[in-house]
Design an enzyme around this catalytic site. Sequence first.
Site, PDB file in Angstrom:
ATOM      1  N   ASP A   1       0.825  -1.205   0.000  1.00  8.64           N
ATOM      2  CA  ASP A   1       0.000   0.000   0.000  1.00  8.64           C
ATOM      3  C   ASP A   1       0.866   1.264   0.000  1.00  8.64           C
TER       4      ASP A   1
ATOM      5  N   CYS B   1     -21.655 -10.207 -15.979  1.00  9.61           N
ATOM      6  CA  CYS B   1     -22.126  -9.716 -14.663  1.00  9.61           C
ATOM      7  C   CYS B   1     -21.966  -8.187 -14.556  1.00  9.61           C
TER       8      CYS B   1
ATOM      9  N   CYS C   1     -19.423  -2.607  -3.199  1.00 10.80           N
ATOM     10  CA  CYS C   1     -19.166  -3.259  -4.494  1.00 10.80           C
ATOM     11  C   CYS C   1     -18.453  -4.592  -4.329  1.00 10.80           C
TER      12      CYS C   1
ATOM     13  N   CYS D   1     -20.347  -8.931  -5.046  1.00 14.40           N
ATOM     14  CA  CYS D   1     -19.625  -9.722  -6.052  1.00 14.40           C
ATOM     15  C   CYS D   1     -19.741 -11.232  -5.845  1.00 14.40           C
TER      16      CYS D   1
ATOM     17  N   CYS E   1     -17.066   8.289  -5.153  1.00 15.45           N
ATOM     18  CA  CYS E   1     -16.888   7.067  -4.347  1.00 15.45           C
ATOM     19  C   CYS E   1     -16.980   7.375  -2.849  1.00 15.45           C
TER      20      CYS E   1
ATOM     21  N   CYS F   1     -15.099 -10.931 -15.638  1.00 17.06           N
ATOM     22  CA  CYS F   1     -16.432 -10.841 -15.024  1.00 17.06           C
ATOM     23  C   CYS F   1     -17.546 -11.394 -15.903  1.00 17.06           C
TER      24      CYS F   1
ATOM     25  N   CYS G   1     -21.919  -5.285  -9.292  1.00 21.11           N
ATOM     26  CA  CYS G   1     -21.295  -4.217  -8.491  1.00 21.11           C
ATOM     27  C   CYS G   1     -21.697  -2.834  -9.025  1.00 21.11           C
TER      28      CYS G   1
ATOM     29  N   CYS H   1     -23.495  -0.112  -6.559  1.00 19.93           N
ATOM     30  CA  CYS H   1     -22.839   1.126  -6.101  1.00 19.93           C
ATOM     31  C   CYS H   1     -23.885   2.236  -5.986  1.00 19.93           C
TER      32      CYS H   1
HETATM   33  C1  B12 Z   1      -5.788   5.418  -4.366  1.00 25.19           C
HETATM   34  C2  B12 Z   1      -6.413   4.165  -3.848  1.00 25.19           C
HETATM   35  C3  B12 Z   1      -7.784   4.177  -3.611  1.00 25.19           C
HETATM   36  C4  B12 Z   1      -8.688   5.305  -4.065  1.00 25.19           C
HETATM   37  C5  B12 Z   1      -8.930   5.171  -5.578  1.00 25.19           C
HETATM   38  C6  B12 Z   1      -9.251   3.720  -6.025  1.00 25.19           C
HETATM   39  C7  B12 Z   1      -8.981   3.422  -7.498  1.00 25.19           C
HETATM   40  N1  B12 Z   1      -9.840   2.647  -8.095  1.00 25.19           N
HETATM   41  O1  B12 Z   1      -7.980   3.797  -8.081  1.00 25.19           O
HETATM   42  C8  B12 Z   1      -9.937   5.117  -3.166  1.00 25.19           C
HETATM   43  C9  B12 Z   1      -9.800   5.974  -1.916  1.00 25.19           C
HETATM   44  C10 B12 Z   1     -11.290   5.430  -3.826  1.00 25.19           C
HETATM   45  C11 B12 Z   1      -9.783   3.643  -2.797  1.00 25.19           C
HETATM   46  C12 B12 Z   1     -10.830   2.867  -2.349  1.00 25.19           C
HETATM   47  C13 B12 Z   1     -10.705   1.518  -2.025  1.00 25.19           C
HETATM   48  N2  B12 Z   1      -9.567   0.819  -1.913  1.00 25.19           N
HETATM   49 CO1  B12 Z   1      -7.842   1.506  -2.467  1.00 25.19          CO
HETATM   50  N3  B12 Z   1      -6.129   1.984  -3.014  1.00 25.19           N
HETATM   51  C14 B12 Z   1      -5.620   3.021  -3.592  1.00 25.19           C
HETATM   52  C15 B12 Z   1      -4.122   2.850  -3.884  1.00 25.19           C
HETATM   53  C16 B12 Z   1      -3.320   3.641  -2.841  1.00 25.19           C
HETATM   54  C17 B12 Z   1      -3.729   3.256  -5.305  1.00 25.19           C
HETATM   55  C18 B12 Z   1      -4.672   2.748  -6.412  1.00 25.19           C
HETATM   56  C19 B12 Z   1      -4.243   3.157  -7.801  1.00 25.19           C
HETATM   57  O2  B12 Z   1      -3.059   3.284  -8.089  1.00 25.19           O
HETATM   58  N4  B12 Z   1      -5.182   3.410  -8.715  1.00 25.19           N
HETATM   59  C20 B12 Z   1      -4.871   3.808 -10.064  1.00 25.19           C
HETATM   60  C21 B12 Z   1      -5.723   3.094 -11.121  1.00 25.19           C
HETATM   61  C22 B12 Z   1      -5.019   3.203 -12.483  1.00 25.19           C
HETATM   62  O3  B12 Z   1      -5.827   1.764 -10.792  1.00 25.19           O
HETATM   63  P1  B12 Z   1      -7.042   0.782 -11.131  1.00 25.19           P
HETATM   64  O4  B12 Z   1      -8.373   1.300 -10.824  1.00 25.19           O
HETATM   65  O5  B12 Z   1      -6.609  -0.472 -10.462  1.00 25.19           O
HETATM   66  O6  B12 Z   1      -6.883   0.700 -12.755  1.00 25.19           O
HETATM   67  C23 B12 Z   1      -6.900  -0.537 -13.457  1.00 25.19           C
HETATM   68  C24 B12 Z   1      -8.293  -0.950 -13.894  1.00 25.19           C
HETATM   69  O7  B12 Z   1      -9.016   0.244 -14.221  1.00 25.19           O
HETATM   70  C25 B12 Z   1      -7.981  -1.793 -15.140  1.00 25.19           C
HETATM   71  N5  B12 Z   1      -8.930  -1.524 -16.204  1.00 25.19           N
HETATM   72  C26 B12 Z   1      -8.841  -0.547 -17.137  1.00 25.19           C
HETATM   73  N6  B12 Z   1      -9.914  -0.593 -17.944  1.00 25.19           N
HETATM   74  C27 B12 Z   1     -10.699  -1.628 -17.537  1.00 25.19           C
HETATM   75  C28 B12 Z   1     -11.892  -2.114 -18.042  1.00 25.19           C
HETATM   76  C29 B12 Z   1     -12.494  -3.232 -17.419  1.00 25.19           C
HETATM   77  C30 B12 Z   1     -13.786  -3.733 -17.961  1.00 25.19           C
HETATM   78  C31 B12 Z   1     -11.862  -3.855 -16.286  1.00 25.19           C
HETATM   79  C32 B12 Z   1     -12.497  -5.013 -15.619  1.00 25.19           C
HETATM   80  C33 B12 Z   1     -10.644  -3.329 -15.776  1.00 25.19           C
HETATM   81  C34 B12 Z   1     -10.081  -2.225 -16.419  1.00 25.19           C
HETATM   82  O8  B12 Z   1      -6.693  -1.411 -15.598  1.00 25.19           O
HETATM   83  C35 B12 Z   1      -6.168  -0.378 -14.775  1.00 25.19           C
HETATM   84  C36 B12 Z   1      -4.674  -0.564 -14.576  1.00 25.19           C
HETATM   85  O9  B12 Z   1      -4.019  -0.676 -15.770  1.00 25.19           O
HETATM   86  C37 B12 Z   1      -3.943   1.294  -3.706  1.00 25.19           C
HETATM   87  C38 B12 Z   1      -2.613   0.854  -3.071  1.00 25.19           C
HETATM   88  C39 B12 Z   1      -1.470   0.847  -4.075  1.00 25.19           C
HETATM   89  N7  B12 Z   1      -0.328   1.355  -3.667  1.00 25.19           N
HETATM   90  O10 B12 Z   1      -1.624   0.366  -5.182  1.00 25.19           O
HETATM   91  C40 B12 Z   1      -5.151   0.908  -2.800  1.00 25.19           C
HETATM   92  C41 B12 Z   1      -5.910  -0.404  -3.109  1.00 25.19           C
HETATM   93  C42 B12 Z   1      -6.195  -0.442  -4.587  1.00 25.19           C
HETATM   94  N8  B12 Z   1      -7.145  -0.224  -2.371  1.00 25.19           N
HETATM   95  C43 B12 Z   1      -7.578  -1.294  -1.815  1.00 25.19           C
HETATM   96  C44 B12 Z   1      -8.823  -1.381  -1.123  1.00 25.19           C
HETATM   97  C45 B12 Z   1      -9.031  -2.602  -0.243  1.00 25.19           C
HETATM   98  C46 B12 Z   1      -9.792  -0.384  -1.297  1.00 25.19           C
HETATM   99  C47 B12 Z   1     -11.253  -0.422  -0.828  1.00 25.19           C
HETATM  100  C48 B12 Z   1     -11.939  -1.782  -0.970  1.00 25.19           C
HETATM  101  C49 B12 Z   1     -11.289   0.051   0.657  1.00 25.19           C
HETATM  102  C50 B12 Z   1     -12.683   0.139   1.259  1.00 25.19           C
HETATM  103  N9  B12 Z   1     -13.258  -0.973   1.716  1.00 25.19           N
HETATM  104  O11 B12 Z   1     -13.219   1.213   1.323  1.00 25.19           O
HETATM  105  C51 B12 Z   1     -11.907   0.672  -1.724  1.00 25.19           C
HETATM  106  C52 B12 Z   1     -12.455   0.074  -3.028  1.00 25.19           C
HETATM  107  C53 B12 Z   1     -12.910   1.063  -4.049  1.00 25.19           C
HETATM  108  C54 B12 Z   1     -12.779   0.490  -5.464  1.00 25.19           C
HETATM  109  N10 B12 Z   1     -13.857  -0.086  -6.008  1.00 25.19           N
HETATM  110  O12 B12 Z   1     -11.688   0.556  -6.040  1.00 25.19           O
HETATM  111  C55 B12 Z   1      -6.664  -2.475  -2.093  1.00 25.19           C
HETATM  112  C56 B12 Z   1      -7.313  -3.345  -3.185  1.00 25.19           C
HETATM  113  C57 B12 Z   1      -7.169  -4.851  -2.982  1.00 25.19           C
HETATM  114  C58 B12 Z   1      -7.798  -5.604  -4.132  1.00 25.19           C
HETATM  115  N11 B12 Z   1      -8.173  -6.833  -3.872  1.00 25.19           N
HETATM  116  O13 B12 Z   1      -7.960  -5.089  -5.217  1.00 25.19           O
HETATM  117  C59 B12 Z   1      -5.338  -1.763  -2.539  1.00 25.19           C
HETATM  118  C60 B12 Z   1      -4.522  -2.507  -3.584  1.00 25.19           C
HETATM  119  C61 B12 Z   1      -4.528  -1.575  -1.229  1.00 25.19           C
HETATM  120  C62 B12 Z   1      -3.714  -2.827  -0.877  1.00 25.19           C
HETATM  121  N12 B12 Z   1      -2.389  -2.717  -0.921  1.00 25.19           N
HETATM  122  O14 B12 Z   1      -4.264  -3.858  -0.623  1.00 25.19           O
HETATM  123  N13 B12 Z   1      -8.522   3.212  -2.978  1.00 25.19           N
HETATM  124  S1  SF4 Z   2     -19.865  -8.008  -9.116  1.00 24.88           S
HETATM  125 FE1  SF4 Z   2     -17.844  -9.012  -9.308  1.00 24.88          FE
HETATM  126  S2  SF4 Z   2     -18.061 -10.423 -11.072  1.00 24.88           S
HETATM  127 FE2  SF4 Z   2     -19.796  -8.974 -11.144  1.00 24.88          FE
HETATM  128  S3  SF4 Z   2     -19.057  -7.336 -12.518  1.00 24.88           S
HETATM  129 FE3  SF4 Z   2     -18.586  -6.690 -10.429  1.00 24.88          FE
HETATM  130  S4  SF4 Z   2     -16.507  -7.378 -10.056  1.00 24.88           S
HETATM  131 FE4  SF4 Z   2     -17.240  -8.488 -11.865  1.00 24.88          FE
HETATM  132  S1  SF4 Z   3     -16.433   1.577  -2.694  1.00 23.23           S
HETATM  133 FE1  SF4 Z   3     -16.914   3.320  -4.057  1.00 23.23          FE
HETATM  134  S2  SF4 Z   3     -17.210   2.294  -6.017  1.00 23.23           S
HETATM  135 FE2  SF4 Z   3     -17.460   0.677  -4.482  1.00 23.23          FE
HETATM  136  S3  SF4 Z   3     -19.694   0.661  -3.983  1.00 23.23           S
HETATM  137 FE3  SF4 Z   3     -18.664   2.016  -2.510  1.00 23.23          FE
HETATM  138  S4  SF4 Z   3     -18.995   4.041  -3.446  1.00 23.23           S
HETATM  139 FE4  SF4 Z   3     -19.270   2.557  -5.085  1.00 23.23          FE
END
Ligand code: B12
Ligand code: SF4
Ligand code: SF4
Length: 333
Positions: free
Chosen positions: A121, A178, A230, A234, A201, A175, A181, A185
């Site tokens: 993280d 499906c 979300c 799932c 969010c 996915c 999520c 949300c």
């Molecule tokens: C900033 C951050 C946040 C921010 C922004 C989240 C975000 N989506 O970027 C906020 C505060 C909102 C947040 C919330 C949460 N977070 Co957070 N967060 C981080 C952090 C510090 C950086 C994330 C990052 O770099 N994002 C940048 C973007 C580019 O990343 P991305 O969304 O993964 O992008 C990929 C996808 O979009 C994918 N993609 C692109 N197009 C498409 C299209 C489709 C159809 C699909 C399927 C995918 C896809 O490709 C992209 C990468 O190339 C990491 C820790 C770390 N150092 O990595 C933890 C981390 C991601 N968080 C984590 C957690 C647990 C959460 C929460 C569940 C916490 C909670 N219960 O409230 C929520 C979940 C929200 C969510 N649905 O993402 C965990 C996730 C574990 C996991 N199993 O994935 C991490 C990895 C921390 C850890 N070390 O465990 N988080």
């Molecule tokens: S609920 Fe889980 S399996 Fe369904 S679209 Fe979301 S991440 Fe994918």
């Molecule tokens: S963590 Fe963010 S993206 Fe996921 S259900 Fe909650 S508000 Fe929506």
Amino acid sequence: MTAAELTRLGEELGIDVVGAAAARPYAETEQAIRERRARGLFADMRFTMAQPEVSCHPETLLSDARTVVSAALCYYAPGPEPGAGEGRLPRYTWADAYADLREKLEALGARLGGEYRVLVDANQHVDREGAARAGVGFYGKNTMLITRTHGSWVVLGTLVTDVEIEPSAPLELDCGSCTLCIEACPTGALDEPGVVDSTKCLSYWTQAPDAIPEPYREELGAQVYGCDICQDACPWNRGIEKRRADREAPAGAEPVVSLLDWLQAPGEELRERYARLYFPRNDPRYLRRNALVAAGNSGDSTLVEAVRPYAEDDDELLHEHAEWALVRLDARS
Ligand code: B12
Ligand code: SF4
Ligand code: SF4
């Protein structure tokens, strides 16, 4: 080292899923970060987004970096829903899962030998992309990294090493059709599948250095930090939930908190007790702000006396959230 040997070592150390990938740039993720930053989808967050030229370049994190080892640790445990006067914490914070994983990765580094660096993280590495490349899981439409065995109820950590390890096979899963999520949300933050709009969010807003926008306050309900909606939706998480249904939560786990405590405990004490949570500048006023929202949503008139002093507070943030809570509690004087 072979991929099979790494898996065995991970099992010995109590890591739930482990995999390896070559330490190469994450070009697509870097591009995604730059684009999303330009679109304002990260609000004011810095973390990995401030310097994608670092966080998407594991090859620069260690001299002679060869391999990225990604590890997932499952934190799922059953727990109670909040009762009267209580707020809910997201599952990953019930205990300090990041600290546990960090310890395991340090032990793994020592067993592998060579030079290594552990990042859990951390702002210098995008953990989910490392995990996707190392076959630890696949990206869901909620952007969570989903493992085959433990769903998305895992925290992720990374070890960059100069030891050569055979790359693990990527998980060829997705996915399918499906969309649960996205429908679940409450704020439409996932309307673009695979992309979180952080400005919508709830998890972001509980960690943001600003007032929580009014339309989102009611959606938070009893949630005082983060959001699990979300992930609760799932289907990939059903397996682990069933397998762990009878397990006890780990000793000291904190699924719910007392709202009175968050409103009345000395600030310094809150700051220390919740060091495992991220909140801006470690300032406990952000925890109080979140507790005021949950109190306003509670319908519990016994909380009015704890909320009222904040309505007189010089701190505009707390003052305004308290006024809002009192209106909701129908107790504005
Ligand atoms: C900033 C951050 C946040 C921010 C922004 C989240 C975000 N989506 O970027 C906020 C505060 C909102 C947040 C919330 C949460 N977070 Co957070 N967060 C981080 C952090 C510090 C950086 C994330 C990052 O770099 N994002 C940048 C973007 C580019 O990343 P991305 O969304 O993964 O992008 C990929 C996808 O979009 C994918 N993609 C692109 N197009 C498409 C299209 C489709 C159809 C699909 C399927 C995918 C896809 O490709 C992209 C990468 O190339 C990491 C820790 C770390 N150092 O990595 C933890 C981390 C991601 N968080 C984590 C957690 C647990 C959460 C929460 C569940 C916490 C909670 N219960 O409230 C929520 C979940 C929200 C969510 N649905 O993402 C965990 C996730 C574990 C996991 N199993 O994935 C991490 C990895 C921390 C850890 N070390 O465990 N988080
Ligand atoms: S609920 Fe889980 S399996 Fe369904 S679209 Fe979301 S991440 Fe994918
Ligand atoms: S963590 Fe963010 S993206 Fe996921 S259900 Fe909650 S508000 Fe929506």
